[in-house]
Scaffold this active site. Structure first.
Site, PDB file in Angstrom:
ATOM      1  N   HIS A 346       0.793  -1.238   0.000  1.00 32.78           N
ATOM      2  CA  HIS A 346       0.000   0.000   0.000  1.00 32.78           C
ATOM      3  C   HIS A 346       0.815   1.273   0.000  1.00 32.78           C
ATOM      4  O   HIS A 346       0.253   2.355   0.131  1.00 32.78           O
ATOM      5  CB  HIS A 346      -0.934   0.034   1.217  1.00 32.78           C
ATOM      6  N   LYS A 534      -8.591  14.039   4.398  1.00 31.14           N
ATOM      7  CA  LYS A 534      -7.695  12.886   4.393  1.00 31.14           C
ATOM      8  C   LYS A 534      -6.727  13.053   5.555  1.00 31.14           C
ATOM      9  O   LYS A 534      -6.686  14.111   6.179  1.00 31.14           O
ATOM     10  CB  LYS A 534      -6.925  12.789   3.072  1.00 31.14           C
ATOM     11  N   ARG A 535      -5.927  12.002   5.852  1.00 32.58           N
ATOM     12  CA  ARG A 535      -4.930  12.154   6.902  1.00 32.58           C
ATOM     13  C   ARG A 535      -3.973  13.295   6.563  1.00 32.58           C
ATOM     14  O   ARG A 535      -3.761  13.619   5.404  1.00 32.58           O
ATOM     15  CB  ARG A 535      -4.133  10.855   7.075  1.00 32.58           C
ATOM     16  N   LYS A 540       0.783  14.685   1.119  1.00 31.85           N
ATOM     17  CA  LYS A 540      -0.573  14.964   0.613  1.00 31.85           C
ATOM     18  C   LYS A 540      -0.764  16.455   0.318  1.00 31.85           C
ATOM     19  O   LYS A 540      -1.743  16.866  -0.287  1.00 31.85           O
ATOM     20  CB  LYS A 540      -1.626  14.457   1.596  1.00 31.85           C
ATOM     21  N   THR A 642      -8.544   6.728  -2.077  1.00 31.70           N
ATOM     22  CA  THR A 642      -9.894   6.184  -2.272  1.00 31.70           C
ATOM     23  C   THR A 642     -10.939   7.273  -2.039  1.00 31.70           C
ATOM     24  O   THR A 642     -12.043   7.188  -2.551  1.00 31.70           O
ATOM     25  CB  THR A 642     -10.156   4.987  -1.331  1.00 31.70           C
ATOM     26  N   LYS A 646     -14.666   8.480  -3.942  1.00 34.18           N
ATOM     27  CA  LYS A 646     -15.920   8.811  -3.245  1.00 34.18           C
ATOM     28  C   LYS A 646     -16.434  10.173  -3.699  1.00 34.18           C
ATOM     29  O   LYS A 646     -17.641  10.368  -3.891  1.00 34.18           O
ATOM     30  CB  LYS A 646     -15.715   8.763  -1.724  1.00 34.18           C
TER      31      LYS A 646
END
Ligand code: 26V
Length: 798
Positions: A346, A534-535, A540, A642, A646
């Site tokens: 992952h 998100k985290r 990110k 992911t 969504k």
């Protein structure tokens, strides 16, 4: 009890009295929740038993998904939908004066995961059951899930999460199925009847007790099992200090580790990992032996799938049981093990690849360590025979090197399948990060692009949009997500597009109410809702988003006639408690929010909202209300993502880099229906390899960048002296490892295009429709069918 509304009401009232010992008049929403939950569990119990009996009786292959995390969220509504009784129950309760939405609030989120990896496991369970596939989950029943986040004065504060405080209505404790797990002690080797025998002596024993949760499939009788293991003291502990032993034992399933660089080498984490795999394998073998005469064909009937490397000790544990307890020789045990285990990777981030120091590993798991040593020795010997004398190659591929056990290497060597989670990610694995392993075992590597439980994320989370879709194309889409493509016929249908817009606005109004209640910020539901949830991780790049907001603010302040399409920037993100830098970014977002939101000159044109405690149930309210989805990681870093799927499914348009599954979203919706910017993965990797990026140049040459970067440290934000120096340093002192400044111009230009596009409302709705219509590909049903066919070799029942 669910055969008709009247029957339901009657049973509900009777159960309520029996369960709570109160009259209906005295009962509380919690009593209603407990009663309904019990009724559902009882209702599925027959199918649950039958499903399991059928699986074993048929002797067909079953898969066990081993995961240290499951981010389930709430289960009440999902179970009602999957059983096909939601509308009836909702009406029945209404007639009793009970609001289903209100009692849903009582259920705590089961937050036994950090983010994408844990949520993926939960989505997979739903798809396995819905596709009638024999697949079960095994995990840990943490007493405390991921911490609860509070924002105090702009800072993240963590509180322990307490999901089990009022019990868990979905679980069944199976004390009779408990197994024993051994830690510490020493290994004795002896020759007995010409065989070398190993005995684990003086071990400290821990009891693993399973709690089973039914996994109800959508519109089917299949009910699979999620088995969560809880650590308890053994019944007769031979221990001088019983209290200490009890404390240490229970600590194993006490809490979920928040993923965090600083937790490296925590012995408790390793204990959790072995606890899970040992309990799981013992329980599987016990059931298996009831039906099968011997273990030689185990791999033909059982597949163990390991979700990342956290459960990789399944490999040496299965070897141990086969050899030490079942009398197999090494080669036979190795054949069975390596044909029973498959592995998903992952992440390619080197800091996230698990490594365990030998000095911690060996004393805790002495026999397991011996087996890993043997696996390593045989593997290195094989490498030596291939390329004699090439020590460099051998030491870089070895499972044990530099006094560390490299879990990813063990996973690749000891499994029959290694898959990445999006096409780009798998290519990077094969061509870069794991290249020598790919050359060694080309057939093991494959891609399985992630997916999401689209019924939860659309049918359940967005009832308005779901109703429109069903009205337009019928209800078949709830069974096969591909049918969403039929929506393409409405591309030129203006009333339909208007309807789509109305639904989005209604969802935005609902979210706006929540924002007002929680944050006291009034936002305009006509504005663009631009969301990044998100985290919090440097890669990110929430920072890129914030710097762009600061730039917009500066423009508006400098030029009062500057035109802007009103926007609400919404954030949700938890930072690992020890991740200092991530916490600084949270403080920065909240500081910018304060400044912007209270500036009368800005008014409703720009708002910034940080929603605290981002979790599954909050996500369900956010996705349906988003116009813009921020997927802006440094290209090559986000394995898949992911959340991006969504958002797309709920009609948001993506602004993103060509990273992870964004690449595939881009391909599906086409250039006109997504906003792509920034460096590509190949460009990023080239910079890492050959250098050539100097962030200070961007600082000096782009006045917009200079202004916002300076504002981090020049007193622009009052009362936060020095607070953002680490961010300033990361951008200039440390040469901006994530290319925030490099991508700034491209991001800004692209954001402008987003604003322009939003002005043309009908065109925007067309783009939104294109996204919804093509999102079917990202159903986890598709992903799971691919795993079942290509990796596990399992077939649906019925
Ligand atoms: C963990 C850590 C821990 C140390 C600090 C840096 C770091 C960075 C990332 C991670 C996450 C490791 C595994 C993981 O959760 N991967 C996520 O898996 C999702 C499901 O496949 C995927 O969508 C996300 O892109 C991926 O980050």
């Amino acid at each position: 009890m669910f055969s008709s509304k009247e029957q339901f009401k009657k049973t509900f009232l009777k159960r309520l009295e029996m369960l709570c010992g109160k009259s209906f008049a005295e009962s509380t929403p919690r009593d209603h929740y407990q009663t309904l939950g019990q009724m559902i569990r009882e209702f599925v119990s027959n199918d649950w038993i039958t499903t399991n009996e059928r699986y074993w009786a048929s002797k067909r292959k079953q898969v066990y998904y081993l995961s240290i995390e499951y981010l389930l969220g709430k289960l009440l509504r999902q179970n009602l939908i999957n059983l096909g009784v939601e509308a009836m129950v909702e009406r029945g309760l209404q007639e009793l004066g009970i609001n289903l939405t209100e009692i849903e609030e009582i259920e705590p989120d089961a937050g036994l995961g950090n983010g994408g990896l844990g949520r993926l496991a939960a989505c997979f369970l739903d798809s396995l059951a819905s596709l009638n596939l024999p697949g079960h989950g095994h995990g840990i029943r943490y007493k405390h899930g991921l911490f609860e986040q509070k924002i105090v004065d702009g800072y993240q504060v963590e509180l322990p999460e307490q999901w089990l405080r009022s019990g868990n209505v979905w679980e069944v404790r199976k004390a009779d199925l408990a197994v024993s797990i051994s830690f510490w002690g020493n290994v004795e080797a002896k020759i007995e009847n010409d065989r070398l025998i190993f005995r684990h002596l003086n071990a400290e024993k821990v009891t693993a007790v399973p709690y089973d949760i039914p996994v109800v499939g959508f519109n089917t009788n299949t009910v699979n099992t999620l088995r969560l293991w809880s650590a308890e003291p053994a019944q007769f502990p031979f221990h001088q200090d019983v209290l200490k032993y009890k404390r240490e034992t229970e600590a194993i399933s006490e809490l979920l580790y928040p993923d965090d660089t600083h937790d490296e080498g925590k012995i408790l984490r390793l204990k959790q990992q072995y606890f899970l795999v040992s309990a799981c394998i013992q329980s599987i073998l016990r059931s298996y032996k009831k039906q099968h005469a011997n273990l030689e064909q185990l791999h033909e009937y059982v597949c163990l799938h390991i979700n990342d490397t956290h459960p990789v000790l399944a490999i040496p544990e299965l070897m141990r049981i086969l050899m030490d307890e079942e009398g197999f020789g090494w080669d036979e045990a190795w054949h069975i093990t390596t044909n029973a285990i498959s592995y998903t990777n992952h992440t390619t981030l080197s800091e996230a690849l698990e490594k365990w120091p030998v000095h911690i590993f060996q004393p805790l798991l002495p026999r397991i360590y011996m087996i890993i040593e043997e696996i390593n020795e045989r593997f290195c010997r094989m490498l030596w025979e291939e390329t004699p004398g090439n020590w460099e190659r051998i030491s870089s591929l070895a499972i044990i090197a530099d006094h560390q056990v490299k879990m990813a290497h063990l996973a690749i060597v000891g499994s029959f399948s290694v898959n990445g989670v999006a096409r780009l990610h798998t290519e990077i694995l094969k061509e870069r990060v794991m290249k020598p392993f790919f050359q060694l075992y080309p057939d093991k590597f494959n891609n399985k692009t992630n997916g999401i439980a689209y019924r939860r994320w659309l049918l359940q989370a967005n009832p308005r949009l779901s109703a429109l879709i069903t009205e337009a194309i019928g209800a078949e889409w709830t069974q096969s997500a591909d049918k969403l493509k039929q929506l393409l016929q409405f591309q030129q249908d203006e009333p339909f597009l208007q309807h789509l817009k109305k639904i989005k606005t209604d969802n935005k109004k609902q979210l706006a109410e929540m924002i007002y209640k929680q944050n006291g910020i009034a936002v305009d539901s006509e504005a663009i809702f631009d969301v990044q949830v998100k985290r919090l991780h440097a890669y990110k790049r929430q920072l890129l988003n914030v710097l762009h907001i600061m730039y917009l603010y500066n423009r508006m302040k400098a030029d009062s006639s500057f035109e802007i399409v009103p926007r609400v920037f919404i954030f949700g993100a938890k930072a690992s408690p020890g991740y200092y830098y991530a916490k600084k970014i949270i403080k920065l977002i909240n500081t910018v929010a304060d400044k912007v939101n209270t500036d009368p000159q800005i008014g409703n044109r720009l708002k910034v909202v940080f929603l605290e405690n981002y979790r599954v149930s909050l996500a369900e309210r956010i996705f349906p209300a988003a116009d813009v989805s921020e997927q802006i990681s440094t290209a090559s870093k986000e394995a898949s993502g992911t959340g991006n799927m969504k958002f797309m499914l709920n009609g948001a348009l993506t602004i993103g880099t060509l990273d992870g599954a964004n690449v595939e979203i881009h391909e599906l919706v086409g250039e006109d229906n997504i906003f792509i910017f920034g460096l590509t993965a190949a460009e990023v990797l080239r910079y890492y390899q050959h250098g050539g990026y100097e962030s200070v140049e961007y600082y000096h040459h782009d006045q917009r960048i200079r202004e916002v970067v300076d504002q981090l440290v020049n007193g622009f934000f009052p009362n936060v002296s020095n607070e953002f120096e680490p961010i300033f340093d990361s951008l200039l002192g440390e040469n901006d490892q994530y290319f925030v400044l490099k991508d700034f111009a491209s991001y800004t230009t692209t954001q402008k295009k987003v604003s322009e596009a939003f002005k043309d409302s009908i065109r925007w709705q067309q783009k939104s429709l294109m996204n919804i219509a093509h999102a079917g590909y990202f159903s986890s049903d598709r992903t799971i069918k691919e795993y079942a066919r290509d990796i596990w070799g399992i077939l649906p029942y019925q």
